[in-house]
Design a protein around this motif. Structure first.
Motif, PDB file in Angstrom:
ATOM      1  N   LYS A   1       0.811  -1.215   0.000  1.00 13.54           N
ATOM      2  CA  LYS A   1       0.000   0.000   0.000  1.00 13.54           C
ATOM      3  C   LYS A   1       0.847   1.269   0.000  1.00 13.54           C
ATOM      4  CE  LYS A   1      -3.535   2.593   2.552  1.00 13.54           C
ATOM      5  NZ  LYS A   1      -4.440   2.611   3.730  1.00 13.54           N
ATOM      6  N   PRO A   2       1.884   1.387   0.857  1.00 10.78           N
ATOM      7  CA  PRO A   2       2.694   2.621   0.832  1.00 10.78           C
ATOM      8  C   PRO A   2       3.347   2.882  -0.528  1.00 10.78           C
ATOM      9  CG  PRO A   2       3.138   1.349   2.819  1.00 10.78           C
ATOM     10  CD  PRO A   2       2.302   0.480   1.928  1.00 10.78           C
ATOM     11  N   ILE A   3       3.663   1.817  -1.248  1.00  8.05           N
ATOM     12  CA  ILE A   3       4.267   1.990  -2.574  1.00  8.05           C
ATOM     13  C   ILE A   3       3.275   2.664  -3.518  1.00  8.05           C
ATOM     14  CG2 ILE A   3       5.218   0.788  -4.580  1.00  8.05           C
ATOM     15  CD1 ILE A   3       6.145  -1.423  -2.676  1.00  8.05           C
ATOM     16  N   PHE A   4       2.038   2.168  -3.517  1.00 19.41           N
ATOM     17  CA  PHE A   4       1.016   2.739  -4.394  1.00 19.41           C
ATOM     18  C   PHE A   4       0.692   4.186  -4.011  1.00 19.41           C
ATOM     19  CE2 PHE A   4      -0.387  -1.880  -4.545  1.00 19.41           C
ATOM     20  CZ  PHE A   4       0.238  -2.121  -5.756  1.00 19.41           C
ATOM     21  N   VAL A   5       0.580   4.441  -2.707  1.00 20.73           N
ATOM     22  CA  VAL A   5       0.271   5.801  -2.247  1.00 20.73           C
ATOM     23  C   VAL A   5       1.396   6.754  -2.642  1.00 20.73           C
ATOM     24  CG1 VAL A   5      -0.097   7.252  -0.216  1.00 20.73           C
ATOM     25  CG2 VAL A   5      -1.217   5.019  -0.376  1.00 20.73           C
ATOM     26  N   ALA A   6       2.653   6.301  -2.501  1.00 21.21           N
ATOM     27  CA  ALA A   6       3.796   7.140  -2.872  1.00 21.21           C
ATOM     28  C   ALA A   6       3.803   7.458  -4.354  1.00 21.21           C
ATOM     29  CB  ALA A   6       5.102   6.445  -2.484  1.00 21.21           C
ATOM     30  N   LEU A   7       3.177   6.582  -5.157  1.00 20.84           N
ATOM     31  CA  LEU A   7       3.097   6.811  -6.603  1.00 20.84           C
ATOM     32  C   LEU A   7       1.878   7.639  -6.997  1.00 20.84           C
ATOM     33  CD1 LEU A   7       4.124   3.251  -7.866  1.00 20.84           C
ATOM     34  CD2 LEU A   7       5.470   5.354  -8.044  1.00 20.84           C
ATOM     35  N   GLY A   8       1.194   8.175  -5.987  1.00 22.62           N
ATOM     36  CA  GLY A   8       0.093   9.097  -6.257  1.00 22.62           C
ATOM     37  C   GLY A   8      -1.252   8.441  -6.450  1.00 22.62           C
ATOM     38  N   GLN A   9      -1.384   7.150  -6.050  1.00 24.10           N
ATOM     39  CA  GLN A   9      -2.655   6.459  -6.222  1.00 24.10           C
ATOM     40  C   GLN A   9      -3.585   6.726  -5.031  1.00 24.10           C
ATOM     41  OE1 GLN A   9      -3.137   4.920  -9.262  1.00 24.10           O
ATOM     42  NE2 GLN A   9      -1.131   5.854  -9.606  1.00 24.10           N
ATOM     43  N   ASP A  10      -4.881   6.591  -5.261  1.00 23.09           N
ATOM     44  CA  ASP A  10      -5.879   6.801  -4.234  1.00 23.09           C
ATOM     45  C   ASP A  10      -5.663   5.826  -3.075  1.00 23.09           C
ATOM     46  OD1 ASP A  10      -8.670   7.877  -3.419  1.00 23.09           O
ATOM     47  OD2 ASP A  10      -8.905   5.688  -3.367  1.00 23.09           O
ATOM     48  N   PRO A  11      -5.707   6.287  -1.798  1.00 26.07           N
ATOM     49  CA  PRO A  11      -5.452   5.399  -0.657  1.00 26.07           C
ATOM     50  C   PRO A  11      -6.407   4.209  -0.585  1.00 26.07           C
ATOM     51  CG  PRO A  11      -5.283   7.685   0.029  1.00 26.07           C
ATOM     52  CD  PRO A  11      -5.800   7.700  -1.375  1.00 26.07           C
ATOM     53  N   ALA A  12      -7.689   4.421  -0.859  1.00 27.62           N
ATOM     54  CA  ALA A  12      -8.650   3.316  -0.808  1.00 27.62           C
ATOM     55  C   ALA A  12      -8.351   2.288  -1.906  1.00 27.62           C
ATOM     56  CB  ALA A  12     -10.065   3.850  -0.965  1.00 27.62           C
ATOM     57  N   LEU A  13      -8.000   2.787  -3.093  1.00 27.51           N
ATOM     58  CA  LEU A  13      -7.631   1.903  -4.188  1.00 27.51           C
ATOM     59  C   LEU A  13      -6.354   1.131  -3.845  1.00 27.51           C
ATOM     60  CD1 LEU A  13      -8.380   1.173  -7.167  1.00 27.51           C
ATOM     61  CD2 LEU A  13      -6.788   2.960  -7.863  1.00 27.51           C
ATOM     62  N   SER A  14      -5.407   1.805  -3.206  1.00 27.24           N
ATOM     63  CA  SER A  14      -4.148   1.178  -2.805  1.00 27.24           C
ATOM     64  C   SER A  14      -4.376   0.093  -1.768  1.00 27.24           C
ATOM     65  CB  SER A  14      -3.188   2.240  -2.255  1.00 27.24           C
ATOM     66  OG  SER A  14      -2.918   3.231  -3.223  1.00 27.24           O
ATOM     67  N   GLU A  15      -5.282   0.332  -0.839  1.00 25.57           N
ATOM     68  CA  GLU A  15      -5.613  -0.660   0.181  1.00 25.57           C
ATOM     69  C   GLU A  15      -6.206  -1.920  -0.453  1.00 25.57           C
ATOM     70  OE1 GLU A  15      -5.941  -2.463   3.788  1.00 25.57           O
ATOM     71  OE2 GLU A  15      -5.130  -0.430   3.531  1.00 25.57           O
ATOM     72  N   ALA A  16      -7.102  -1.726  -1.417  1.00 23.66           N
ATOM     73  CA  ALA A  16      -7.709  -2.869  -2.099  1.00 23.66           C
ATOM     74  C   ALA A  16      -6.666  -3.656  -2.898  1.00 23.66           C
ATOM     75  CB  ALA A  16      -8.829  -2.392  -3.024  1.00 23.66           C
ATOM     76  N   ALA A  17      -5.743  -2.943  -3.548  1.00 23.58           N
ATOM     77  CA  ALA A  17      -4.685  -3.609  -4.314  1.00 23.58           C
ATOM     78  C   ALA A  17      -3.780  -4.412  -3.389  1.00 23.58           C
ATOM     79  CB  ALA A  17      -3.878  -2.574  -5.097  1.00 23.58           C
TER      80      ALA A  17
ATOM     81  N   VAL B   1       0.434   4.089 -14.108  1.00 21.79           N
ATOM     82  CA  VAL B   1       0.500   5.119 -13.060  1.00 21.79           C
ATOM     83  C   VAL B   1      -0.002   6.453 -13.605  1.00 21.79           C
ATOM     84  CG1 VAL B   1       2.063   6.460 -11.609  1.00 21.79           C
ATOM     85  CG2 VAL B   1       2.336   3.980 -11.766  1.00 21.79           C
ATOM     86  N   MET B   2       0.442   6.811 -14.804  1.00 20.18           N
ATOM     87  CA  MET B   2       0.005   8.071 -15.406  1.00 20.18           C
ATOM     88  C   MET B   2      -1.499   8.060 -15.672  1.00 20.18           C
ATOM     89  SD  MET B   2       3.059   8.946 -18.125  1.00 20.18           S
ATOM     90  CE  MET B   2       4.742   8.454 -17.775  1.00 20.18           C
ATOM     91  N   MET B   3      -2.014   6.918 -16.108  1.00 15.18           N
ATOM     92  CA  MET B   3      -3.459   6.821 -16.332  1.00 15.18           C
ATOM     93  C   MET B   3      -4.212   6.954 -15.007  1.00 15.18           C
ATOM     94  SD  MET B   3      -3.844   6.566 -19.609  1.00 15.18           S
ATOM     95  CE  MET B   3      -5.545   6.056 -19.774  1.00 15.18           C
ATOM     96  N   GLY B   4      -3.612   6.435 -13.925  1.00 11.62           N
ATOM     97  CA  GLY B   4      -4.218   6.593 -12.607  1.00 11.62           C
ATOM     98  C   GLY B   4      -4.315   8.049 -12.194  1.00 11.62           C
TER      99      GLY B   4
END
Length: 458
Positions: free
Chosen positions: A114-130, A262-265
């Motif tokens: 999750k911290p990796i996805f959040v650091a890449l600018g992704q939504d926290p809820a989406l990152s948690e699900a991933a 990531v850019m599309m996100g």
């Protein structure tokens, strides 16, 4: 008939005999991921976006580790040409060793992703699900890498049909478990994205079991699993030195598309979902090029082991022509039926159905733009691996994908304001530069060196 005197027709038959089951195997393997995307698209856009995100991280880690498996293929093919059964066994065993070690290192990264996805600018809820998806599906990286080694071992020995049937069994298993656990069918609990993760894990173990049973039953002369616990550092070094550049080369390409995700996100969940569907469709077509590239690796490895340059060159021409012919077919499909293809992945009652179809259809038109170059770079890489040339191609790929492709995607997508289409145009440009450089490397540099009996650089 001497190998170097084979006609182009004979080369074509040989490539198809070896390559079609490999293509089918890759398509079936891809169907595992495709099934996740389709069924989760029916289940919900948020779940689909989470699997696109989590799946990209898994695939990045998986493809880097697959370098060891890809190294096994040309090494075994060359050893087969020399009739060296001992080297075949040693190489394959150490491919398994390196794959298991690498897989165990990757599991903690999936667990705390999750911290990796959040650091890449992704939504926290989406990152948690991933992350929830990866905490289960990520455990499958060890068996997934083992099966890649066994597939390379079997393909190099030209036992490609079993690779196809094992993968078909896995794809069917994945579809059934997905249908039960994502939606709660047949009395199973409705688990959504967690159900898809469980299905993916089950599939990896099904494939490993099938490959091990076949190897023990049909190829006992290689004693592949006897004294598997015993390290062989000389063979391990050979696989490592060839495999690491292959892994980083493939990672550079996959990373290009992950950067695109990531850019599309950044553009939004709908755009990311549309990107995931379009990328699956483009990836499905790419499986054909990848299978032809694998066949080219095996045949190039055999020719390389015999030092037969003319056989190598003729075989390469045939494989490349086949890839280009299929690229024409892909372009026609993407241009003719983009909306219909996108609609296969979504439920009609989804509130975002129309906008995802619109965005995705436009991305498919952009995907048609790079079909030729995507196939060309895949074939060039496959042939170069067959002749044990991996270091320079790694550098060429890194420059093409990351010094050209990623900056071009950002510039076209955000600076010029072209959005998702701009991101995909940049991806195509990176693939085009790679195709040119890698083809030049093989036809202008390596063929000339081999004809002049120059030393071969691994």
């Amino acid at each position: 008939m001497a190998h170097s005197e084979m006609t182009y027709g004979a080369h074509a038959r040989a490539v198809l005999t070896l390559g079609l089951p490999l293509v089918g195997g890759h398509v079936a393997q891809f169907a595992v991921n495709l099934t996740d995307t389709v069924m989760l698209g029916w289940y919900g856009v948020d779940e689909l976006a989470a699997v696109v995100l989590g799946g990209q991280l898994f695939f990045l880690a998986f493809i880097l580790g697959s370098g060891f498996a890809f190294a096994v293929m040309p090494l075994v093919a060359a050893a087969l040409a020399d009739e060296d059964e001992t080297l075949i066994r040693r190489t394959s065993r150490m491919g398994i060793w390196l794959s298991v070690i690498y897989g165990l290192v990757m599991i903690p990264i999936f667990w705390w992703s999750k911290p990796i996805f959040v650091a890449l600018g992704q939504d926290p809820a989406l990152s948690e699900a991933a992350q929830s998806y990866l905490r289960i599906a990520g455990l499958g990286i060890v068996p997934a890498l083992i099966i890649m080694v066994l597939k390379s071992f079997l393909a190099a020995l030209e036992h490609t049909r079993v690779v196809f049937w094992i993968t078909v069994l896995a794809a069917a298993t994945n579809a059934l478990v997905n249908y039960a656990l994502i939606f709660g069918n047949w009395g199973a609990p409705e688990l959504g994205i967690i159900g898809a993760a469980i299905a993916s894990l089950v599939v990896q173990f099904v494939m490993v079991t099938g490959a091990v049973i076949y190897t023990l039953g049909k190829l006992p002369q290689y004693d592949l699993f006897t004294r598997l616990w015993k390290p062989d550092f000389d063979a391990m070094k050979r696989v490592f030195l060839l495999g690491v550049p292959i892994g980083f080369t493939t990672l550079a390409e996959v990373g290009l598309f992950a950067a695109g995700a990531v850019m599309m996100g950044w553009l939004g969940t709908v755009q990311l979902a549309a990107h995931g569907i379009a990328l699956n469709l483009a990836g499905l077509m790419f499986m054909v090029h990848l299978g032809l590239g694998n066949a080219a690796t095996v045949r190039a490895g055999n020719a390389y082991g015999r030092h037969d340059v003319e056989h190598l060159a003729r075989g390469a021409r045939v494989a490349i022509f086949m890839s280009l012919a299929f690229a024409v077919f892909s372009i026609i499909v993407f241009i003719t039926w983009p909306e219909w293809l996108m609609s296969l992945f979504l439920g009609r009652d989804d509130p975002n159905f129309d906008i995802i179809i619109q965005v995705g259809a436009t991305l498919l038109l952009a995907a048609a733009f790079f079909q030729f170059v995507d196939g060309a770079q895949a074939l060039a890489l496959g042939i170069l691996r067959g002749i044990m040339d991996t270091r320079v191609p790694m550098i060429m790929a890194a420059i093409s994908y990351w010094a050209v492709g990623v900056p071009a995607s950002y510039f076209a997508g955000f600076v010029l304001g072209w959005g998702g289409v701009g991101v995909w145009v940049g991806l195509g440009l990176g693939l085009g530069v790679a195709a040119l450089l890698l083809m030049w490397r093989f036809w202008v540099v390596r063929i000339a060196e081999m004809r002049n009996a120059a030393p071969v650089e691994a």
